[in-house]
Enzyme design. Structure first.
Site, PDB file in Angstrom:
ATOM      1  N   THR A  77      21.847 -19.584  -1.415  1.00  0.00           N
ATOM      2  CA  THR A  77      20.909 -20.371  -2.223  1.00  0.00           C
ATOM      3  C   THR A  77      19.553 -20.475  -1.507  1.00  0.00           C
ATOM      4  OG1 THR A  77      21.942 -22.331  -1.227  1.00  0.00           O
ATOM      5  CG2 THR A  77      22.680 -21.707  -3.411  1.00  0.00           C
ATOM      6  N   HIS A 135      27.365 -33.916   0.115  1.00  0.00           N
ATOM      7  CA  HIS A 135      27.763 -32.644   0.751  1.00  0.00           C
ATOM      8  C   HIS A 135      28.016 -32.860   2.239  1.00  0.00           C
ATOM      9  CE1 HIS A 135      26.191 -30.669  -2.903  1.00  0.00           C
ATOM     10  NE2 HIS A 135      26.982 -29.660  -2.557  1.00  0.00           N
ATOM     11  N   LYS A 139      24.839 -29.120   5.675  1.00  0.00           N
ATOM     12  CA  LYS A 139      24.023 -28.573   4.584  1.00  0.00           C
ATOM     13  C   LYS A 139      22.547 -28.846   4.840  1.00  0.00           C
ATOM     14  CE  LYS A 139      23.776 -28.120  -0.407  1.00  0.00           C
ATOM     15  NZ  LYS A 139      23.803 -26.661  -0.319  1.00  0.00           N
TER      16      LYS A 139
HETATM   17  N1  LIG Z   1      26.602 -20.079  -4.839  1.00  0.00           N
HETATM   18  C1  LIG Z   1      27.671 -20.755  -4.423  1.00  0.00           C
HETATM   19  O1  LIG Z   1      28.625 -21.032  -5.158  1.00  0.00           O
HETATM   20  C2  LIG Z   1      27.730 -21.194  -2.980  1.00  0.00           C
HETATM   21  C3  LIG Z   1      28.849 -21.850  -2.466  1.00  0.00           C
HETATM   22  C4  LIG Z   1      28.882 -22.167  -1.097  1.00  0.00           C
HETATM   23  C5  LIG Z   1      27.796 -21.828  -0.289  1.00  0.00           C
HETATM   24  N2  LIG Z   1      26.716 -21.221  -0.841  1.00  0.00           N
HETATM   25  C6  LIG Z   1      25.577 -20.781  -0.039  1.00  0.00           C
HETATM   26  O2  LIG Z   1      25.975 -19.592   0.632  1.00  0.00           O
HETATM   27  C7  LIG Z   1      25.283 -19.488   1.881  1.00  0.00           C
HETATM   28  C8  LIG Z   1      26.290 -19.302   3.012  1.00  0.00           C
HETATM   29  O3  LIG Z   1      27.142 -20.430   3.057  1.00  0.00           O
HETATM   30  P1  LIG Z   1      28.219 -20.580   4.233  1.00  0.00           P
HETATM   31  O4  LIG Z   1      28.804 -21.933   4.019  1.00  0.00           O
HETATM   32  O5  LIG Z   1      29.103 -19.398   4.310  1.00  0.00           O
HETATM   33  O6  LIG Z   1      27.237 -20.606   5.504  1.00  0.00           O
HETATM   34  P2  LIG Z   1      27.590 -20.209   7.029  1.00  0.00           P
HETATM   35  O7  LIG Z   1      26.470 -20.769   7.837  1.00  0.00           O
HETATM   36  O8  LIG Z   1      28.974 -20.617   7.351  1.00  0.00           O
HETATM   37  O9  LIG Z   1      27.520 -18.602   7.022  1.00  0.00           O
HETATM   38  C9  LIG Z   1      26.331 -17.862   6.961  1.00  0.00           C
HETATM   39  C10 LIG Z   1      26.527 -16.636   7.830  1.00  0.00           C
HETATM   40  O10 LIG Z   1      25.442 -15.716   7.647  1.00  0.00           O
HETATM   41  C11 LIG Z   1      25.342 -15.022   8.888  1.00  0.00           C
HETATM   42  N3  LIG Z   1      24.106 -14.205   8.999  1.00  0.00           N
HETATM   43  C12 LIG Z   1      23.012 -14.422   9.771  1.00  0.00           C
HETATM   44  N4  LIG Z   1      22.134 -13.401   9.613  1.00  0.00           N
HETATM   45  C13 LIG Z   1      22.685 -12.522   8.746  1.00  0.00           C
HETATM   46  C14 LIG Z   1      22.285 -11.280   8.203  1.00  0.00           C
HETATM   47  N5  LIG Z   1      21.114 -10.696   8.497  1.00  0.00           N
HETATM   48  N6  LIG Z   1      23.104 -10.662   7.315  1.00  0.00           N
HETATM   49  C15 LIG Z   1      24.288 -11.218   6.987  1.00  0.00           C
HETATM   50  N7  LIG Z   1      24.736 -12.387   7.493  1.00  0.00           N
HETATM   51  C16 LIG Z   1      23.940 -13.039   8.348  1.00  0.00           C
HETATM   52  C17 LIG Z   1      25.469 -16.119   9.925  1.00  0.00           C
HETATM   53  O11 LIG Z   1      25.820 -15.568  11.192  1.00  0.00           O
HETATM   54  C18 LIG Z   1      26.582 -16.969   9.319  1.00  0.00           C
HETATM   55  O12 LIG Z   1      27.873 -16.619   9.838  1.00  0.00           O
HETATM   56  C19 LIG Z   1      24.424 -20.747   1.962  1.00  0.00           C
HETATM   57  O13 LIG Z   1      23.123 -20.440   1.458  1.00  0.00           O
HETATM   58  C20 LIG Z   1      25.114 -21.729   1.027  1.00  0.00           C
HETATM   59  O14 LIG Z   1      24.242 -22.713   0.498  1.00  0.00           O
HETATM   60  C21 LIG Z   1      26.660 -20.901  -2.164  1.00  0.00           C
END
Ligand SMILES: NC(=O)c1ccc[n+]([C@@H]2O[C@H](COP(=O)([O-])OP(=O)(O)OC[C@H]3O[C@@H](n4cnc5c(N)ncnc54)[C@H](O)[C@@H]3O)[C@@H](O)[C@H]2O)c1
Length: 237
Positions: A77, A135, A139
């Site tokens: 997001t 949340h 977050k």
């Molecule tokens: N749309 C939905 O339904 C929904 C649901 C949950 C979370 N989200 C969103 O998804 C995103 C991730 O959430 P999360 O809880 O897994 O976060 P998280 O912090 O657990 O995971 C994010 C990961 O991205 C990695 N990362 C860093 N640089 C990167 C790169 N260049 N390429 C790929 N990965 C890289 C990080 O090392 C980390 O492990 C957030 O933006 C969150 O708001 C969306």
């Protein structure tokens, strides 16, 4: 399907579990810019990418998918200021993008209920409306993207609200939103309509992250073999 997980954090790991249960293969896991170096050739064999990384890295990952002809499901997001540009590029390059602010099937049903309730409330001005979202403490954004979608839907449907603000004390033509951060809450959204005599509350509570992961997996299966831009409403309703 052969899947690339772009982002292997909380959501990436949850999606991996669902994907394996559904007999898909995880061909690569990207969790940093550096990870791309060792997987650049694997990417050519991928059927679909599922992107849950960070607001700072999501656009680069989407562009890599467009360049390699890999359909991409985007859950990250806080990048929607760039949405119009990304949509234009997707069409121009004949690529495939499925994005959702929230992949939970239940939340997407909740979006529809919210719009219907706001519509009914147009003829009942004695009700004030406000919203609370809760949340987990990690977050970064507040209000949540889901809360913003709910608020935008109220504003575009309920004639007496013009805007929203992240402050519950607001009223008049402004919709107040309260953001609460507590440990271990996957996501709760409550919309309240209150009159002098009663209250109507609609509430969605995510019990865990599984609902988001299942929705993202269904989206990945949905776009297989398709071109164009898709959202949850295209898959669910
Ligand atoms: N749309 C939905 O339904 C929904 C649901 C949950 C979370 N989200 C969103 O998804 C995103 C991730 O959430 P999360 O809880 O897994 O976060 P998280 O912090 O657990 O995971 C994010 C990961 O991205 C990695 N990362 C860093 N640089 C990167 C790169 N260049 N390429 C790929 N990965 C890289 C990080 O090392 C980390 O492990 C957030 O933006 C969150 O708001 C969306």
């Amino acid at each position: 399907m052969k899947i690339a997980l772009l982002g292997y954090g909380k959501m990436g790991k949850e999606i991996e579990r669902i994907a394996l249960e559904r007999n898909h293969e995880i061909l690569m896991r990207i969790d940093s810019f550096e990870d791309w170096n060792e997987h650049i050739y694997d990417f050519l064999k991928v059927d679909v990418a599922i992107e849950f990384s960070t607001p700072a890295t999501v656009l680069d990952n989407i562009m890599k998918c467009f360049s390699a002809n890999v359909p991409v499901v985007v859950g990250t997001t806080s990048w929607y200021s760039q949405l119009d540009t990304v949509r234009e590029l997707c069409i121009e390059k004949n690529q495939t993008l499925f994005y959702a602010i929230n992949f939970s099937v239940g939340v997407n049903i909740f979006f529809q209920i919210n719009k219907k309730l706001a519509q009914l409330m147009n003829s009942h001005s004695e009700y004030e409306v406000y919203m609370e979202e809760i949340h987990h403490a990690q977050k970064l954004d507040a209000p949540s993207g889901t809360a913003i979608t709910l608020a935008d839907d109220i504003i575009s449907t309920l004639n007496r609200k013009e805007n929203w603000i992240n402050n519950l004390d607001e009223s008049g033509d402004v919709l107040g939103i309260k953001s609460v951060r507590e440990s271990n809450v996957p996501g709760t959204h409550i919309i309240t309509y209150e009159s002098a005599n009663d209250m109507i509350e609609i509430k969605h509570t995510a019990k865990n992250r599984l609902g988001f992961a299942i929705g993202a997996m269904l989206a990945a299966e949905f776009i297989a073999g398709k071109k164009g831009i898709y959202e949850m409403k295209d898959m669910l309703f």
